[in-house]
Design a protein around this motif. Sequence first.
Motif, PDB file in Angstrom:
ATOM      1  N   MET A   1      -9.577 -14.251  37.363  1.00  0.00           N
ATOM      2  CA  MET A   1      -8.704 -13.673  36.379  1.00  0.00           C
ATOM      3  C   MET A   1      -7.688 -12.931  37.151  1.00  0.00           C
ATOM      4  O   MET A   1      -7.914 -12.530  38.297  1.00  0.00           O
ATOM      5  N   PRO A   2      -6.651 -12.823  36.638  1.00  0.00           N
ATOM      6  CA  PRO A   2      -5.512 -11.973  37.228  1.00  0.00           C
ATOM      7  C   PRO A   2      -5.746 -10.574  37.440  1.00  0.00           C
ATOM      8  O   PRO A   2      -6.458 -10.014  36.721  1.00  0.00           O
ATOM      9  N   ILE A   3      -5.424 -10.192  38.453  1.00  0.00           N
ATOM     10  CA  ILE A   3      -5.697  -8.751  38.655  1.00  0.00           C
ATOM     11  C   ILE A   3      -4.684  -7.932  38.023  1.00  0.00           C
ATOM     12  O   ILE A   3      -3.749  -8.005  38.201  1.00  0.00           O
ATOM     13  N   LYS A   4      -5.358  -6.834  37.293  1.00  0.00           N
ATOM     14  CA  LYS A   4      -4.520  -5.944  36.457  1.00  0.00           C
ATOM     15  C   LYS A   4      -4.102  -4.730  37.367  1.00  0.00           C
ATOM     16  O   LYS A   4      -4.749  -4.393  38.295  1.00  0.00           O
ATOM     17  N   LYS A   5      -3.118  -4.227  36.942  1.00  0.00           N
ATOM     18  CA  LYS A   5      -2.391  -3.089  37.897  1.00  0.00           C
ATOM     19  C   LYS A   5      -1.868  -1.846  36.907  1.00  0.00           C
ATOM     20  O   LYS A   5      -1.874  -2.181  35.893  1.00  0.00           O
ATOM     21  N   PHE A   6      -1.768  -0.858  37.717  1.00  0.00           N
ATOM     22  CA  PHE A   6      -1.440   0.591  37.250  1.00  0.00           C
ATOM     23  C   PHE A   6      -0.213   0.967  37.972  1.00  0.00           C
ATOM     24  O   PHE A   6      -0.213   0.792  39.067  1.00  0.00           O
ATOM     25  N   ASN A   7       0.978   1.209  37.028  1.00  0.00           N
ATOM     26  CA  ASN A   7       2.137   1.124  37.595  1.00  0.00           C
ATOM     27  C   ASN A   7       2.481   0.098  38.715  1.00  0.00           C
ATOM     28  O   ASN A   7       2.999   0.432  39.930  1.00  0.00           O
ATOM     29  N   HIS A   8       2.286  -0.893  38.387  1.00  0.00           N
ATOM     30  CA  HIS A   8       2.655  -2.083  39.182  1.00  0.00           C
ATOM     31  C   HIS A   8       1.751  -2.295  40.482  1.00  0.00           C
ATOM     32  O   HIS A   8       2.418  -3.144  41.040  1.00  0.00           O
ATOM     33  N   ILE A   9       0.873  -1.567  40.795  1.00  0.00           N
ATOM     34  CA  ILE A   9      -0.174  -1.782  42.063  1.00  0.00           C
ATOM     35  C   ILE A   9      -1.462  -1.785  41.612  1.00  0.00           C
ATOM     36  O   ILE A   9      -1.828  -1.407  40.471  1.00  0.00           O
ATOM     37  N   PRO A  10      -2.125  -2.775  42.302  1.00  0.00           N
ATOM     38  CA  PRO A  10      -3.640  -3.022  42.124  1.00  0.00           C
ATOM     39  C   PRO A  10      -4.472  -1.712  42.316  1.00  0.00           C
ATOM     40  O   PRO A  10      -3.968  -1.014  43.471  1.00  0.00           O
ATOM     41  N   LEU A  11      -5.526  -1.752  41.799  1.00  0.00           N
ATOM     42  CA  LEU A  11      -6.701  -0.720  42.064  1.00  0.00           C
ATOM     43  C   LEU A  11      -7.815  -1.322  42.276  1.00  0.00           C
ATOM     44  O   LEU A  11      -8.227  -2.395  41.876  1.00  0.00           O
ATOM     45  N   SER A  12      -8.592  -0.681  43.400  1.00  0.00           N
ATOM     46  CA  SER A  12      -9.605  -1.256  43.828  1.00  0.00           C
ATOM     47  C   SER A  12     -10.882  -0.328  43.587  1.00  0.00           C
ATOM     48  O   SER A  12     -10.771   0.866  43.195  1.00  0.00           O
ATOM     49  N   VAL A  13     -12.184  -0.539  44.273  1.00  0.00           N
ATOM     50  CA  VAL A  13     -13.222   0.423  44.029  1.00  0.00           C
ATOM     51  C   VAL A  13     -13.703   0.479  45.470  1.00  0.00           C
ATOM     52  O   VAL A  13     -14.023  -0.320  46.352  1.00  0.00           O
ATOM     53  N   LEU A  14     -14.246   1.888  45.779  1.00  0.00           N
ATOM     54  CA  LEU A  14     -14.912   2.273  47.103  1.00  0.00           C
ATOM     55  C   LEU A  14     -16.330   2.519  46.818  1.00  0.00           C
ATOM     56  O   LEU A  14     -16.584   3.484  45.502  1.00  0.00           O
ATOM     57  N   ASP A  15     -17.205   1.986  47.252  1.00  0.00           N
ATOM     58  CA  ASP A  15     -18.550   2.353  46.776  1.00  0.00           C
ATOM     59  C   ASP A  15     -19.638   2.714  47.939  1.00  0.00           C
ATOM     60  O   ASP A  15     -19.295   2.145  49.012  1.00  0.00           O
TER      61      ASP A  15
END
Length: 335
Positions: A1-15
């Motif tokens: 699926m396409p990567i959704k963005k916030f303010n035109h930039i990708p968001l990722s997760v740190l675990d």
Amino acid sequence: MPIKKFNHIPLSVLDLAPINEGDETAQAYKNSVNLAQHVEKLGFNRFWLAEHHNMPGIGSSATSVLIGHIAGHTASIRVGSGGVMLPNHAPLVIAEQFGTLETIYPGRIDLGLGRAPGSDQGTSYALRRTLGTTGDEFPQLVAELENYFSPNPAGRVKAYPGTDLKIPIWLLGSSGFSAQLAAQKGLPFSFASHFAPDYMMQALQLYHQNFKPSKALEKPYVMLGVNIIAADTQERAEWLATSQQQQMFSLMRGEPTTFRAPIDKIEEVWSPREIQIYREKMASESTIVGTPDLVREKLAAFINKTRADEIIVNSQIFHHEDRLRSYEIVADMME
């Protein structure tokens, strides 16, 4: 699926695969798998795991192993290290480990590298068998690792698998050292603004001013860490945040513990001085605790100020369902 963005930039997760008080480590890994599957469906770009040692509340010490476990239970999200502390390891071993991961999960593996030990001095000795390393040799270790991934590695020793694999290498840091090195080598840079906000703007300036284009990257690319604890009410978010506060206090005391449940009155457990230090350290633009509207406003302001290319979100929340909900709130803001 396409990567959704916030303010035109990708968001990722740190675990960090948090090990909750009263839970077995196996449950932490089940939670991490479930979280990775959840954020993959929500459209997050990467799922990174961080190397820490001798900390009873963090389960991601064998980072490469856990990356493989997460990648094997997801389908498309990029999985990587945020990061592997390279001075703890022989570069050949990391090349072989990540060469294996990239071979099994092609096009999905990131290799983020840090220069800190990820623990205390005694643990560093147990890992490295010497205290002669200071982190100053980090550039040489990175160069050695890059050589193992090249199409025609110099020297007699080769990494199998590893040779001629295009695994994205990121440099991670909480000061200017790695910012300058990433700039000189033309590599993407991730700054630990979620726990070192005071040095963030200086490091960003060093990286952008000194960046040299490379085969890996034509122009600078920065990912910044942000703590986000989001809930449907401000009261709930602030209550959930007390787990992260307790974790910070225990580290400040040099007495790390398992990840603790939220408490109603933090001032009854910790001294006024400890609370003041925590608030001074965490009362920054890179820690956001609150409702969807507040998180949206503060995250947008942070991105507009820093001009980050990507944000990696750290949400240390005790109750798994609340952690899933926090990432849902963030995902709802994505375009």
